[in-house]
Enzyme design. Sequence first.
Site, PDB file in Angstrom:
ATOM      1  N   ASN A  10       0.875  -1.171   0.000  1.00  0.00           N
ATOM      2  CA  ASN A  10       0.000   0.000   0.000  1.00  0.00           C
ATOM      3  C   ASN A  10       0.908   1.215   0.000  1.00  0.00           C
ATOM      4  OD1 ASN A  10      -1.767   2.050   0.503  1.00  0.00           O
ATOM      5  ND2 ASN A  10      -2.681   1.135   2.342  1.00  0.00           N
ATOM      6  N   LYS A  17       3.110   0.848   3.251  1.00  0.00           N
ATOM      7  CA  LYS A  17       2.728  -0.199   4.203  1.00  0.00           C
ATOM      8  C   LYS A  17       2.822  -1.530   3.466  1.00  0.00           C
ATOM      9  CE  LYS A  17      -0.559   2.588   6.794  1.00  0.00           C
ATOM     10  NZ  LYS A  17      -1.922   3.014   6.550  1.00  0.00           N
ATOM     11  N   ARG A  95      -2.605  -2.120  -3.346  1.00  0.00           N
ATOM     12  CA  ARG A  95      -3.820  -1.341  -3.113  1.00  0.00           C
ATOM     13  C   ARG A  95      -3.771  -0.118  -4.028  1.00  0.00           C
ATOM     14  NH1 ARG A  95      -5.193   2.975   1.415  1.00  0.00           N
ATOM     15  NH2 ARG A  95      -7.379   3.187   0.934  1.00  0.00           N
ATOM     16  N   HIS A 184     -13.134   2.438   0.347  1.00  0.00           N
ATOM     17  CA  HIS A 184     -13.111   1.369   1.369  1.00  0.00           C
ATOM     18  C   HIS A 184     -13.759   0.090   0.838  1.00  0.00           C
ATOM     19  CE1 HIS A 184     -13.037   4.552   4.857  1.00  0.00           C
ATOM     20  NE2 HIS A 184     -11.819   4.144   4.573  1.00  0.00           N
ATOM     21  N   ARG A 245     -11.738  14.676   8.736  1.00  0.00           N
ATOM     22  CA  ARG A 245     -12.562  15.124   7.605  1.00  0.00           C
ATOM     23  C   ARG A 245     -13.981  15.450   8.072  1.00  0.00           C
ATOM     24  NH1 ARG A 245     -11.351  10.052   4.038  1.00  0.00           N
ATOM     25  NH2 ARG A 245      -9.095  10.083   4.228  1.00  0.00           N
ATOM     26  N   GLU A 338     -14.516  -1.683  15.600  1.00  0.00           N
ATOM     27  CA  GLU A 338     -14.157  -2.936  16.278  1.00  0.00           C
ATOM     28  C   GLU A 338     -13.927  -2.757  17.772  1.00  0.00           C
ATOM     29  OE1 GLU A 338     -10.778  -4.672  14.159  1.00  0.00           O
ATOM     30  OE2 GLU A 338     -11.711  -4.057  12.280  1.00  0.00           O
ATOM     31  N   GLU A 389      -8.073  -5.904   5.208  1.00  0.00           N
ATOM     32  CA  GLU A 389      -7.940  -5.540   3.791  1.00  0.00           C
ATOM     33  C   GLU A 389      -6.750  -6.249   3.144  1.00  0.00           C
ATOM     34  OE1 GLU A 389      -9.090  -1.037   3.357  1.00  0.00           O
ATOM     35  OE2 GLU A 389      -8.635  -1.477   5.444  1.00  0.00           O
TER      36      GLU A 389
END
Length: 408
Positions: A10, A17, A95, A184, A245, A338, A389
């Site tokens: 990513n 990442k 990604r 997402h 945001r 979570e 992901e």
Amino acid sequence: MNGSTILVINCGSSSIKFALIDTGADTQLVSGWAERLGQPEAQLGWKTEDARGSQPIARADHRGAMEAIIDRLEEIVGSRYGGTLTAQLAGIGHRVVHGGESFTRSTAITSAVLAEIERVSHLAPLHNPANVLGIKTAQALFPHLAQVAVFDTAFHQTLPEHAYLYALPYELYEQHGVRRYGFHGTSHRYVTRRAAQMLDRPDADLALISAHLGNGCSAAAVLNGRSVDTTMGLTPLEGLVMGTRSGDVDPSLHEFLSNQLGIGLADVTNLLNKKSGLLGLSGLNNDMRALEAASAAGDHRAQLAIDVFCYRLAKYLAALAVPLGRIDAMIFTGGIGENSALVRAKTLDHLAILGFRVDAERNAGHGRQSNGAITQDGSTLALVVPTNEEAMIAADTIELVRQGIAEG
Ligand code: ADP
């Protein structure tokens, strides 16, 4: 690790990442990040099941960072599993934030595919160019390995026209691609499939709402395995309140703020993306954990930020019931979804009209003792489903690698 190991990348503008995943055993062997690329403080960090470490990679650019990542992975693989990483890697999954309307699913990267990703980069100018750089760097380092692009937008390409169009002159859609794309998608796809497994029902026969609540937040309505509406739009700024945001605001706000504050459009956009949301409302922090602690200690603005976050979330989750007709389960995922029993309880309390009744004990235990369920028996079902992901990207990559081998 034999033949089923995938490296997931990513790549951002100043960070990479990564995760090394054994898709055969469905386990993450190593994960890590390289950050502050190009700067003197650039660092590489990694962790395995039982160890972690970090090292400076001063001034490393993306290529330098990727080489340092590979060196580190070679060392870990050699010492733990024997053999070399390069001999065992089956492919690399990337990604990619924006696939425009061109990509409706994960895709093996050819030169034509890479050119198309670059062509739609104006839709995500902060993200896609970095994703492309990551792909090119990985191709240079592993020219013979299959590389796969997994798009954040692809899962939402099943939205019907009436859900993805803005009420703007239609030519803006035709000529400039102005429409809602949603993001997402990899997480919404993963958790809705997991929920189907947990409920032991085919996902082709489920009406689900999924709320991905991390630093970025979005929700999606997923009917029979297909996304039919979502809260993010042309960009990831639309919809829910997020860490920094604003989510939805009056579209006239840009002009209003520009006039009042004497700042340009780019500065207003920056304010809405970087200084708003939980951070802007609380004046304290963009991190939900910190706000929960401050609110418990009596900080009114922290309390207010949580209240606005949960109210807006509940309102949009209720709206997502419209395309579904019924709700088989509501899913909470992402760092907040979570882990925050408070956010889930406050949000579901607003949704009593849809039949949700929180079970305090199940919710406090994050559903771990109740197959994910955090609601009372007989209530409309709400579940906690941890997202992954990287696992989804790795699964798509190995599937395309195998198809390629079968066809080739
Ligand atoms: P990203 O979108 O960057 O992947 P995450 O999914 O890790 O982010 O989510 C980060 C958010 O999750 C932060 O707001 C963080 O405070 C929140 N979070 C993580 N753990 C908890 C917790 N135990 N309680 C409340 N919020 C939490």
